[in-house]
Design a protein around this motif. Structure first.
Motif, PDB file in Angstrom:
ATOM      1  N   ASP A   1       0.807  -1.206   0.000  1.00 58.07           N
ATOM      2  CA  ASP A   1       0.000   0.000   0.000  1.00 58.07           C
ATOM      3  C   ASP A   1       0.853   1.276   0.000  1.00 58.07           C
ATOM      4  O   ASP A   1       0.626   2.186   0.794  1.00 58.07           O
ATOM      5  N   ASN A   2       1.847   1.318  -0.893  1.00 58.85           N
ATOM      6  CA  ASN A   2       2.738   2.480  -0.986  1.00 58.85           C
ATOM      7  C   ASN A   2       3.605   2.700   0.246  1.00 58.85           C
ATOM      8  O   ASN A   2       4.237   3.741   0.383  1.00 58.85           O
ATOM      9  N   THR A   3       3.599   1.740   1.123  1.00 61.09           N
ATOM     10  CA  THR A   3       4.414   1.837   2.325  1.00 61.09           C
ATOM     11  C   THR A   3       5.538   0.826   2.227  1.00 61.09           C
ATOM     12  O   THR A   3       5.346  -0.289   1.772  1.00 61.09           O
TER      13      THR A   3
ATOM     14  N   GLY B   1       5.065  17.421   0.885  1.00 60.76           N
ATOM     15  CA  GLY B   1       3.825  16.677   1.076  1.00 60.76           C
ATOM     16  C   GLY B   1       3.684  15.400   0.275  1.00 60.76           C
ATOM     17  O   GLY B   1       2.740  14.653   0.485  1.00 60.76           O
ATOM     18  N   CYS B   2       4.615  15.119  -0.632  1.00 63.84           N
ATOM     19  CA  CYS B   2       4.363  13.932  -1.449  1.00 63.84           C
ATOM     20  C   CYS B   2       4.921  12.659  -0.842  1.00 63.84           C
ATOM     21  O   CYS B   2       4.755  11.585  -1.412  1.00 63.84           O
ATOM     22  N   LEU B   3       5.588  12.774   0.292  1.00 68.75           N
ATOM     23  CA  LEU B   3       6.040  11.550   0.965  1.00 68.75           C
ATOM     24  C   LEU B   3       6.162  11.745   2.468  1.00 68.75           C
ATOM     25  O   LEU B   3       6.256  12.874   2.957  1.00 68.75           O
ATOM     26  N   THR B   4       6.175  10.637   3.176  1.00 67.74           N
ATOM     27  CA  THR B   4       6.432  10.643   4.610  1.00 67.74           C
ATOM     28  C   THR B   4       7.584   9.677   4.851  1.00 67.74           C
ATOM     29  O   THR B   4       7.592   8.582   4.305  1.00 67.74           O
TER      30      THR B   4
ATOM     31  N   ARG C   1       9.874  16.422   2.676  1.00 68.91           N
ATOM     32  CA  ARG C   1       8.738  16.093   3.531  1.00 68.91           C
ATOM     33  C   ARG C   1       7.701  17.195   3.464  1.00 68.91           C
ATOM     34  O   ARG C   1       6.505  16.952   3.328  1.00 68.91           O
TER      35      ARG C   1
ATOM     36  N   HIS D   1       3.070   9.371  -1.081  1.00 64.08           N
ATOM     37  CA  HIS D   1       1.690   9.826  -1.273  1.00 64.08           C
ATOM     38  C   HIS D   1       1.399  10.186  -2.717  1.00 64.08           C
ATOM     39  O   HIS D   1       0.279  10.035  -3.181  1.00 64.08           O
ATOM     40  N   ASP D   2       2.391  10.699  -3.406  1.00 56.13           N
ATOM     41  CA  ASP D   2       2.149  11.146  -4.778  1.00 56.13           C
ATOM     42  C   ASP D   2       3.387  10.829  -5.628  1.00 56.13           C
ATOM     43  O   ASP D   2       4.307  11.626  -5.735  1.00 56.13           O
ATOM     44  N   LYS D   3       3.352   9.665  -6.233  1.00 58.50           N
ATOM     45  CA  LYS D   3       4.546   9.196  -6.930  1.00 58.50           C
ATOM     46  C   LYS D   3       4.830   9.996  -8.193  1.00 58.50           C
ATOM     47  O   LYS D   3       5.993  10.212  -8.546  1.00 58.50           O
TER      48      LYS D   3
ATOM     49  N   VAL E   1       6.524   6.293   3.108  1.00 58.70           N
ATOM     50  CA  VAL E   1       5.208   6.244   2.477  1.00 58.70           C
ATOM     51  C   VAL E   1       5.195   7.251   1.340  1.00 58.70           C
ATOM     52  O   VAL E   1       5.501   8.430   1.540  1.00 58.70           O
TER      53      VAL E   1
END
Lengths: 216, 216
Positions: free
Chosen positions: B148-150, B182-185, B179, B194-196, B192
């Motif tokens: 799940d993208n993680t 906003g597109c990754l954590t 960070r 979020h927006d590849k 994670v």
DNA sequence: CGCGCACTTGACATGCGTCAAATTACGTGG
DNA sequence: CCACGTAATTTGACGCATGTCAAGTGCGCG
């Protein structure tokens, strides 16, 4: 073997063996001349990934159906032998020693790329330029392309810059300083190495871990 | 096949499959876990050259008699299958398809190294870090290691720095800024995405030249 | 509870990039 | 052989991305 070889072609300076993004089902061996492999970014930044000359294979990294992830361009007049990649499986069956040869060539290319990564990632500009000249001289030796420490280099300072990940201007300045160190002469396209040990030192090559000697 | 496989071994985090400068007549396949290949300079500067996981071969670049030009170290617990390299010729004869597989793997590794060179040589720090995370996520996808993208990343910021040819401190600063985009954590070792697509943009990956899709 | 290691953050230094212009080399046609 | 146009090399001035040093902070582990 007769069904494997397709043809022989000759390219001029600046012509492409294949372009980045092009699909090609061919394999090439260089019979004569120099070429370089490169990749680039959408905005045009270019990275030269390696140089190739007689005996080197081109196109091995390409699948037969996908777009090539890199391009190859001729640095000199380039004579190539062209093969059909689809014939590789049957060739490997008939002649397993060829598979070994290809494995060996691939391993060699990987070692070059590893060294390139070390250079670009961790060497200073002075070390980079020193290393590149050292490397080109060493490979030219291996191929019998040098005469008395003198060597014709088909690439210009822009190529150096794109190989080393530094700017053209800084390549130039660094070359000036290297010249004044006295261990090499580089006029036009002619490189003369006066003190290769010193050059290796400047390149930050570990004396305790010598490069593998030329195979033959 | 039974004469080719020698044994199976397990390494712990931080242990070496083989050291830079060591000679080894073995070949390895990774059964489970992550490792990295690296090279270093006499003064200790280190360049990580690539990462490897299940299915990847190690030791292909080494000749049987010369010193290894790079080292390999375990990033996680690592289960390996060990082979005698000297058996390769007879293996290729008996099973030409294996030669094809190895050629394919070598070509794949070369594509990774080419990309790495482009990154280290021509990308900015922000693009480098973005690209590395994008790359690791893409490879993990291919290997079925994401959920799940993680994704669990076994490497720390020093590894990132040594991979990308930038300093530890600047990797950290760059990660902060990524960070806040906003597109990754990235907390601890958990990444994670979020927006590849956005991440690919930040990495300067050409949208018109998509990476080859996972094979299989 | 305390030690060690990874991660953060700030202040400052610098190696290399960028811009721009001058100079030199080089090929081509007259 | 000379005149010219174009590409490669060189040099200077200046800016900035990234490095270095140093001092925290947080956290897992014994």
């Amino acid at each position: 073997m007769k069904t494997f070889k397709v043809s022989e072609i000759t390219l001029n300076v600046g012509q492409s063996v294949y372009l980045e993004g092009e699909t090609s089902d061919k394999l090439y061996t260089i019979l004569e001349g120099w070429a370089f492999r490169y990749k680039s970014m959408p905005d045009g930044r270019r990275q030269i990934v390696n140089y190739a000359y007689q005996g080197d294979f081109l196109g091995l990294q390409n699948s037969m159906t996908d777009k090539s992830p890199h391009g190859v361009e001729a640095l000199t007049i380039l004579r190539l032998c062209v093969f059909q990649k689809a014939r590789l499986p049957s060739l490997f069956e008939k002649q397993p020693s060829l598979a070994l040869d290809l494995t060996w060539l691939a391993a060699r290319e990987e070692r070059f790329l590893d060294e390139g990564l070390l250079s670009v990632g961790r060497r200073t500009a002075r070390e980079k330029v020193s290393y590149l000249l050292w490397y080109l001289h060493t490979r030219a030796l291996e191929a019998g392309l040098t005469f008395d420490n003198t060597l014709f280099l088909p690439m210009n300072q822009q190529h150096f810059a794109d190989t080393l990940g530094i700017s053209l201007v800084y390549v130039n300045r660094t070359l000036q300083r290297l010249r004044s160190s006295g261990c090499l002469t580089l006029t036009g396209r002619t490189l003369v190495i006066h003190d290769k040990t010193r050059l290796a030192e400047l390149a930050g090559i570990d004396p305790k871990r010598p490069e593998r000697r030329p195979i033959i």
